[in-house]
Write a protein that holds these residues in place. Structure first.
Motif, PDB file in Angstrom:
ATOM      1  N   PHE A  90      -1.487  10.309  -1.437  1.00  0.00           N
ATOM      2  CA  PHE A  90      -2.510   9.276  -1.464  1.00  0.00           C
ATOM      3  C   PHE A  90      -1.904   7.950  -1.068  1.00  0.00           C
ATOM      4  O   PHE A  90      -0.701   7.732  -1.225  1.00  0.00           O
ATOM      5  N   GLU A  91      -2.761   7.039  -0.629  1.00  0.00           N
ATOM      6  CA  GLU A  91      -2.330   5.655  -0.452  1.00  0.00           C
ATOM      7  C   GLU A  91      -2.810   4.902  -1.679  1.00  0.00           C
ATOM      8  O   GLU A  91      -3.986   4.979  -2.037  1.00  0.00           O
ATOM      9  N   GLY A  92      -1.899   4.212  -2.334  1.00  0.00           N
ATOM     10  CA  GLY A  92      -2.241   3.462  -3.533  1.00  0.00           C
ATOM     11  C   GLY A  92      -2.324   1.983  -3.241  1.00  0.00           C
ATOM     12  O   GLY A  92      -2.016   1.524  -2.137  1.00  0.00           O
ATOM     13  N   VAL A 152       6.391  10.848  -6.295  1.00  0.00           N
ATOM     14  CA  VAL A 152       7.244  10.083  -5.389  1.00  0.00           C
ATOM     15  C   VAL A 152       6.411   8.926  -4.856  1.00  0.00           C
ATOM     16  O   VAL A 152       5.323   9.128  -4.317  1.00  0.00           O
ATOM     17  N   VAL A 153       6.922   7.704  -5.028  1.00  0.00           N
ATOM     18  CA  VAL A 153       6.246   6.499  -4.533  1.00  0.00           C
ATOM     19  C   VAL A 153       7.116   5.924  -3.426  1.00  0.00           C
ATOM     20  O   VAL A 153       8.287   5.604  -3.652  1.00  0.00           O
ATOM     21  N   ARG A 175       0.865  -1.178   0.000  1.00  0.00           N
ATOM     22  CA  ARG A 175       0.000   0.000   0.000  1.00  0.00           C
ATOM     23  C   ARG A 175       0.908   1.237   0.000  1.00  0.00           C
ATOM     24  O   ARG A 175       1.024   1.937   0.995  1.00  0.00           O
ATOM     25  N   PRO A 176       1.605   1.494  -1.119  1.00  0.00           N
ATOM     26  CA  PRO A 176       2.578   2.592  -1.144  1.00  0.00           C
ATOM     27  C   PRO A 176       1.921   3.959  -0.984  1.00  0.00           C
ATOM     28  O   PRO A 176       0.771   4.167  -1.373  1.00  0.00           O
ATOM     29  N   LYS A 177       2.673   4.879  -0.406  1.00  0.00           N
ATOM     30  CA  LYS A 177       2.243   6.269  -0.307  1.00  0.00           C
ATOM     31  C   LYS A 177       2.755   6.978  -1.550  1.00  0.00           C
ATOM     32  O   LYS A 177       3.943   6.899  -1.874  1.00  0.00           O
ATOM     33  N   ILE A 220      10.796   5.745  -5.020  1.00  0.00           N
ATOM     34  CA  ILE A 220      10.991   5.893  -6.460  1.00  0.00           C
ATOM     35  C   ILE A 220      10.421   7.247  -6.859  1.00  0.00           C
ATOM     36  O   ILE A 220       9.259   7.542  -6.566  1.00  0.00           O
ATOM     37  N   LYS A 221      11.249   8.069  -7.526  1.00  0.00           N
ATOM     38  CA  LYS A 221      10.837   9.414  -7.926  1.00  0.00           C
ATOM     39  C   LYS A 221      10.765   9.501  -9.441  1.00  0.00           C
ATOM     40  O   LYS A 221      11.553   8.867 -10.140  1.00  0.00           O
TER      41      LYS A 221
END
Length: 187
Positions: free
Chosen positions: A123-125, A157-158, A108-110, A165-166
């Motif tokens: 967001f939360e993805g 930005v993940v 659940r990456p931001k 990761i940008k």
């Protein structure tokens, strides 16, 4: 000088000149000149077009349309691929961040997105496409349908755990691509 980068040429050390301040003279046939040389180089164009794709669904005759824009590789991490806007069931539109290096499927990456004109949202993805894409919440599709169509670029930005990761995606042409996508969603 729009669209050009000024890149200092450190040719003295690159070409093995004895004098650290010496650089190759223009048209000098191997001669060396003193002083800082500056070379104008065309900036990498962020003008790649939105690519339209259609993929087959699991059911016979089912297909899904999407538009994709690749990352500006000069301003993005190697693991950042770009942005995907796709038709979703029930008339929805999904926005996804495409990655080269996948995250675990249950991640659940931001995701933090900053528009070039100002404004930052987080967001939360959730993971899609075997962890190679981050599906953003439904509310993000409203930005693709509106504000992003007049925005030059997005910085993304993940973050997942210790990993970050940008990337940067130019949004030129989004309005036309988005309308083309909508025209193909129900087909």
């Amino acid at each position: 000088m729009s669209g050009l980068l000024l890149i200092p040429l450190l040719a003295g050390s690159l070409f093995g000149a004895a004098d650290r301040d010496a650089v190759p003279c223009p048209g000098g046939a191997g001669a060396w000149c003193r002083g800082a040389a500056v070379v104008e180089v065309a900036a990498p164009a962020s003008t790649s077009v939105w690519k339209f794709t259609r993929t087959q669904g699991a059911k016979d005759g089912e297909s899904f349309a999407a538009i994709m824009k690749t990352a500006d590789t000069t301003q993005s991490d190697p693991d950042f691929a770009g942005l995907i806007v796709r038709c979703a069931p029930k008339g929805k539109v999904d926005v996804l961040v495409a990655l080269i290096r996948p995250f675990p499927p249950r991640s659940r990456p931001k995701v933090t997105i900053a528009a070039s004109g100002g404004g930052t949202l987080s967001f939360e993805g959730s993971m899609a496409a075997a962890g190679a894409a981050v599906l953003l919440p439904d509310e993000v599709s409203a930005f693709a349908a509106g504000k992003w169509q007049t925005t030059a670029s997005l910085s993304v930005v993940v973050r997942e755990g210790d990993s970050e990761i940008k990337g940067m995606v130019a949004l030129n042409g989004l309005r036309e691509a988005y309308h083309s996508l909508l025209a193909n969603c129900g087909q």
